[in-house]
Design an enzyme around this catalytic site. Structure first.
Site, PDB file in Angstrom:
ATOM      1  N   LYS A  32      23.763   4.447  78.893  1.00  0.00           N
ATOM      2  CA  LYS A  32      22.728   3.548  78.337  1.00  0.00           C
ATOM      3  C   LYS A  32      23.704   3.993  76.694  1.00  0.00           C
ATOM      4  O   LYS A  32      24.121   5.313  76.189  1.00  0.00           O
ATOM      5  CB  LYS A  32      21.024   3.801  78.303  1.00  0.00           C
ATOM      6  CG  LYS A  32      20.276   3.586  77.200  1.00  0.00           C
ATOM      7  CD  LYS A  32      19.294   4.362  77.224  1.00  0.00           C
ATOM      8  CE  LYS A  32      18.585   5.846  77.139  1.00  0.00           C
ATOM      9  NZ  LYS A  32      18.223   5.696  75.501  1.00  0.00           N
ATOM     10  N   ASP A  59      19.776  -0.194  75.128  1.00  0.00           N
ATOM     11  CA  ASP A  59      18.402   0.369  74.517  1.00  0.00           C
ATOM     12  C   ASP A  59      18.114   0.645  72.869  1.00  0.00           C
ATOM     13  O   ASP A  59      18.013   1.729  72.424  1.00  0.00           O
ATOM     14  CB  ASP A  59      18.314   1.901  74.978  1.00  0.00           C
ATOM     15  CG  ASP A  59      16.830   2.617  74.844  1.00  0.00           C
ATOM     16  OD1 ASP A  59      15.670   1.682  74.465  1.00  0.00           O
ATOM     17  OD2 ASP A  59      17.258   3.925  75.322  1.00  0.00           O
ATOM     18  N   LYS A  61      15.277  -1.052  71.632  1.00  0.00           N
ATOM     19  CA  LYS A  61      14.211  -1.344  71.582  1.00  0.00           C
ATOM     20  C   LYS A  61      13.471  -2.053  70.366  1.00  0.00           C
ATOM     21  O   LYS A  61      13.014  -2.063  69.685  1.00  0.00           O
ATOM     22  CB  LYS A  61      13.229  -0.274  71.563  1.00  0.00           C
ATOM     23  CG  LYS A  61      13.970   0.636  71.831  1.00  0.00           C
ATOM     24  CD  LYS A  61      12.848   1.892  72.416  1.00  0.00           C
ATOM     25  CE  LYS A  61      12.971   3.624  73.195  1.00  0.00           C
ATOM     26  NZ  LYS A  61      14.438   3.820  72.877  1.00  0.00           N
ATOM     27  N   LEU A  62      13.973  -3.939  70.825  1.00  0.00           N
ATOM     28  CA  LEU A  62      13.840  -4.829  69.448  1.00  0.00           C
ATOM     29  C   LEU A  62      11.822  -4.723  69.493  1.00  0.00           C
ATOM     30  O   LEU A  62      11.240  -4.963  70.374  1.00  0.00           O
ATOM     31  CB  LEU A  62      14.251  -5.716  69.806  1.00  0.00           C
ATOM     32  CG  LEU A  62      15.695  -5.676  69.276  1.00  0.00           C
ATOM     33  CD1 LEU A  62      16.396  -4.766  69.665  1.00  0.00           C
ATOM     34  CD2 LEU A  62      16.542  -6.866  68.912  1.00  0.00           C
ATOM     35  N   HIS A  63      11.351  -4.818  68.472  1.00  0.00           N
ATOM     36  CA  HIS A  63       9.671  -5.292  68.276  1.00  0.00           C
ATOM     37  C   HIS A  63       9.797  -5.731  66.499  1.00  0.00           C
ATOM     38  O   HIS A  63      10.046  -4.587  65.541  1.00  0.00           O
ATOM     39  CB  HIS A  63       9.195  -3.876  68.235  1.00  0.00           C
ATOM     40  CG  HIS A  63       8.461  -3.406  67.559  1.00  0.00           C
ATOM     41  ND1 HIS A  63       6.884  -2.304  67.887  1.00  0.00           N
ATOM     42  CD2 HIS A  63       7.199  -4.506  68.002  1.00  0.00           C
ATOM     43  CE1 HIS A  63       5.740  -2.580  67.993  1.00  0.00           C
ATOM     44  NE2 HIS A  63       5.816  -3.881  68.147  1.00  0.00           N
ATOM     45  N   ASP A  64       9.730  -6.505  66.538  1.00  0.00           N
ATOM     46  CA  ASP A  64       9.770  -7.635  65.200  1.00  0.00           C
ATOM     47  C   ASP A  64       8.324  -9.187  65.843  1.00  0.00           C
ATOM     48  O   ASP A  64       7.813  -8.978  66.688  1.00  0.00           O
ATOM     49  CB  ASP A  64      10.925  -8.074  64.606  1.00  0.00           C
ATOM     50  CG  ASP A  64      10.795  -7.888  62.812  1.00  0.00           C
ATOM     51  OD1 ASP A  64       9.957  -8.533  62.254  1.00  0.00           O
ATOM     52  OD2 ASP A  64      11.963  -6.754  62.612  1.00  0.00           O
ATOM     53  N   ILE A  65       8.633  -9.954  64.193  1.00  0.00           N
ATOM     54  CA  ILE A  65       8.087 -10.902  65.257  1.00  0.00           C
ATOM     55  C   ILE A  65       9.162 -12.094  65.705  1.00  0.00           C
ATOM     56  O   ILE A  65      10.112 -11.410  65.872  1.00  0.00           O
ATOM     57  CB  ILE A  65       7.967 -12.110  63.467  1.00  0.00           C
ATOM     58  CG1 ILE A  65       9.328 -11.902  63.284  1.00  0.00           C
ATOM     59  CG2 ILE A  65       6.382 -10.846  62.678  1.00  0.00           C
ATOM     60  CD1 ILE A  65       8.944 -13.243  62.019  1.00  0.00           C
ATOM     61  N   PRO A  66       8.513 -12.367  66.681  1.00  0.00           N
ATOM     62  CA  PRO A  66       8.955 -13.748  68.143  1.00  0.00           C
ATOM     63  C   PRO A  66       9.847 -13.611  66.988  1.00  0.00           C
ATOM     64  O   PRO A  66      10.907 -13.425  68.298  1.00  0.00           O
ATOM     65  CB  PRO A  66       7.846 -14.333  68.394  1.00  0.00           C
ATOM     66  CG  PRO A  66       6.534 -13.845  67.778  1.00  0.00           C
ATOM     67  CD  PRO A  66       6.743 -12.518  66.036  1.00  0.00           C
ATOM     68  N   ASN A  67      10.389 -14.746  66.401  1.00  0.00           N
ATOM     69  CA  ASN A  67      11.940 -15.843  65.842  1.00  0.00           C
ATOM     70  C   ASN A  67      12.751 -14.151  65.733  1.00  0.00           C
ATOM     71  O   ASN A  67      13.859 -14.845  65.788  1.00  0.00           O
ATOM     72  CB  ASN A  67      10.729 -15.974  64.420  1.00  0.00           C
ATOM     73  CG  ASN A  67      12.517 -17.954  64.080  1.00  0.00           C
ATOM     74  OD1 ASN A  67      12.707 -17.928  64.892  1.00  0.00           O
ATOM     75  ND2 ASN A  67      12.766 -16.887  63.814  1.00  0.00           N
ATOM     76  N   THR A 118       8.183   8.059  76.673  1.00  0.00           N
ATOM     77  CA  THR A 118       7.688   9.686  77.079  1.00  0.00           C
ATOM     78  C   THR A 118       7.762  10.673  76.297  1.00  0.00           C
ATOM     79  O   THR A 118       7.156  11.414  76.747  1.00  0.00           O
ATOM     80  CB  THR A 118       8.913   9.300  78.437  1.00  0.00           C
ATOM     81  OG1 THR A 118      10.612   9.331  76.996  1.00  0.00           O
ATOM     82  CG2 THR A 118       8.890   9.074  79.404  1.00  0.00           C
ATOM     83  N   ARG A 180      13.855  15.686  83.896  1.00  0.00           N
ATOM     84  CA  ARG A 180      14.634  16.880  83.379  1.00  0.00           C
ATOM     85  C   ARG A 180      14.229  17.944  84.662  1.00  0.00           C
ATOM     86  O   ARG A 180      13.688  17.478  85.020  1.00  0.00           O
ATOM     87  CB  ARG A 180      13.402  18.015  82.554  1.00  0.00           C
ATOM     88  CG  ARG A 180      13.171  17.517  80.961  1.00  0.00           C
ATOM     89  CD  ARG A 180      14.891  17.731  80.080  1.00  0.00           C
ATOM     90  NE  ARG A 180      14.402  17.689  78.357  1.00  0.00           N
ATOM     91  CZ  ARG A 180      14.541  16.377  77.853  1.00  0.00           C
ATOM     92  NH1 ARG A 180      15.290  15.260  78.964  1.00  0.00           N
ATOM     93  NH2 ARG A 180      14.381  15.885  76.517  1.00  0.00           N
ATOM     94  N   GLY A 209      19.585  12.298  79.715  1.00  0.00           N
ATOM     95  CA  GLY A 209      20.281  12.055  78.377  1.00  0.00           C
ATOM     96  C   GLY A 209      20.374  13.449  78.033  1.00  0.00           C
ATOM     97  O   GLY A 209      21.392  14.518  78.877  1.00  0.00           O
ATOM     98  N   ARG A 210      20.158  14.662  77.586  1.00  0.00           N
ATOM     99  CA  ARG A 210      20.087  15.855  77.067  1.00  0.00           C
ATOM    100  C   ARG A 210      20.888  16.678  78.221  1.00  0.00           C
ATOM    101  O   ARG A 210      21.276  17.881  78.438  1.00  0.00           O
ATOM    102  CB  ARG A 210      19.240  16.410  76.267  1.00  0.00           C
ATOM    103  CG  ARG A 210      19.185  15.716  74.535  1.00  0.00           C
ATOM    104  CD  ARG A 210      18.369  15.843  73.642  1.00  0.00           C
ATOM    105  NE  ARG A 210      17.404  15.652  74.086  1.00  0.00           N
ATOM    106  CZ  ARG A 210      16.278  15.283  74.025  1.00  0.00           C
ATOM    107  NH1 ARG A 210      15.570  16.101  72.128  1.00  0.00           N
ATOM    108  NH2 ARG A 210      15.548  14.277  73.769  1.00  0.00           N
TER     109      ARG A 210
END
Ligand code: C5P
Length: 230
Positions: A32, A59, A61-67, A118, A180, A209-210
């Site tokens: 990832k 990863d 994580k896109l988050h904006d207006i649809p266009n 999470t 974990r 990850g860690r």
């Protein structure tokens, strides 16, 4: 698809990434790439890892207006990655636009939606985000929105994987961070389980990850995850 361990490669440079991968030669783990490495190294690191034959979950994580999300997704999907994601909180219209955009790629990646991070606790959901519904109800509703928008699955806690499969079907992927070993610190995560518990709860992929990257012997920690989960 599914039942595999994805290593969260949260490194600041390509050198650190390739140094980490050295002992894994011949193992070809699923990787990832998140914000840290992508913002530091950009598309070339993804192209290089794909060239070396790795499967990649990008990863960002896109988050904006649809266009805006659709235009960015078109670019990212062109990198040939295997899984890519958006925040389900962006809503159905945004997710559907992202789905349409990735579908134009030569090899479209599986598009999944982040439900609730999470690191978000039930208490924080109510007191900071002002969401009155329970964590379970919120996560299931976000997963249903993702499915309705044509996404192939969600990122969620293993604790929610079973409920999501019940609501959205077994083919709908649950990709689950918050993993974990029993002896590890939780760190900033709150909804955590062990790899063995994630398997019992029905996760399709665990993202670790860690517990691997910070282990004294990362290859051994990875093999332990594979043993306990796959
Ligand atoms: O080190 P750790 O195992 O906590 O890393 C988890 C990884 O999964 C991080 O790269 C984090 O960005 C990502 N992630 C998460 N929770 C989500 C979505 C992604 O922890 N809901």
């Amino acid at each position: 698809m599914g039942k595999d361990v994805i290593i969260a490669c949260d490194f600041p440079t390509a050198d650190k990434m390739f140094g980490f991968l050295r002992p894994f030669e011949g193992r070809n783990p699923y990787l990832k790439i998140g914000m840290e490495l992508y913002y530091a190294e950009g598309a070339p690191i993804v192209r290089e890892l794909k060239k070396r034959g790795f499967r990649i979950f990008l990863d960002l994580k896109l988050h904006d207006i649809p266009n805006t999300v659709a235009s960015a997704m078109k670019v990212l999907a062109g990198l040939g990655v295997d899984i890519i994601n958006v925040h389900a909180a962006g809503g159905r219209k945004m997710m559907a636009a992202a789905k349409e955009a990735v579908s134009t790629a030569e090899k479209p990646p599986v598009l999944i939606g982040v439900t609730q991070l999470t690191s978000t606790s039930e208490e924080m959901l109510h007191s900071e985000l002002l969401i009155e519904k329970s964590m379970e109800d919120t996560v299931i509703s976000y997963a249903k929105n993702a499915k309705a928008a044509g996404l192939g699955g969600v990122v969620c806690s293993p604790l929610e994987a079973g409920l999501i499969h019940k609501a959205c079907g077994n083919e709908f992927l649950t990709v689950t961070p918050g993993i974990r070993f029993a002896e590890n610190d939780k760190g900033d995560q709150t909804r955590v389980t062990t790899p063995a518990m994630a398997k019992q709860l029905g996760s399709d992929y665990i993202v670790v990850g860690r517990s691997i990257t910070g282990a004294a012997d990362p290859l051994k920690a990875y093999e332990r995850c594979v043993n306990d989960f796959c």
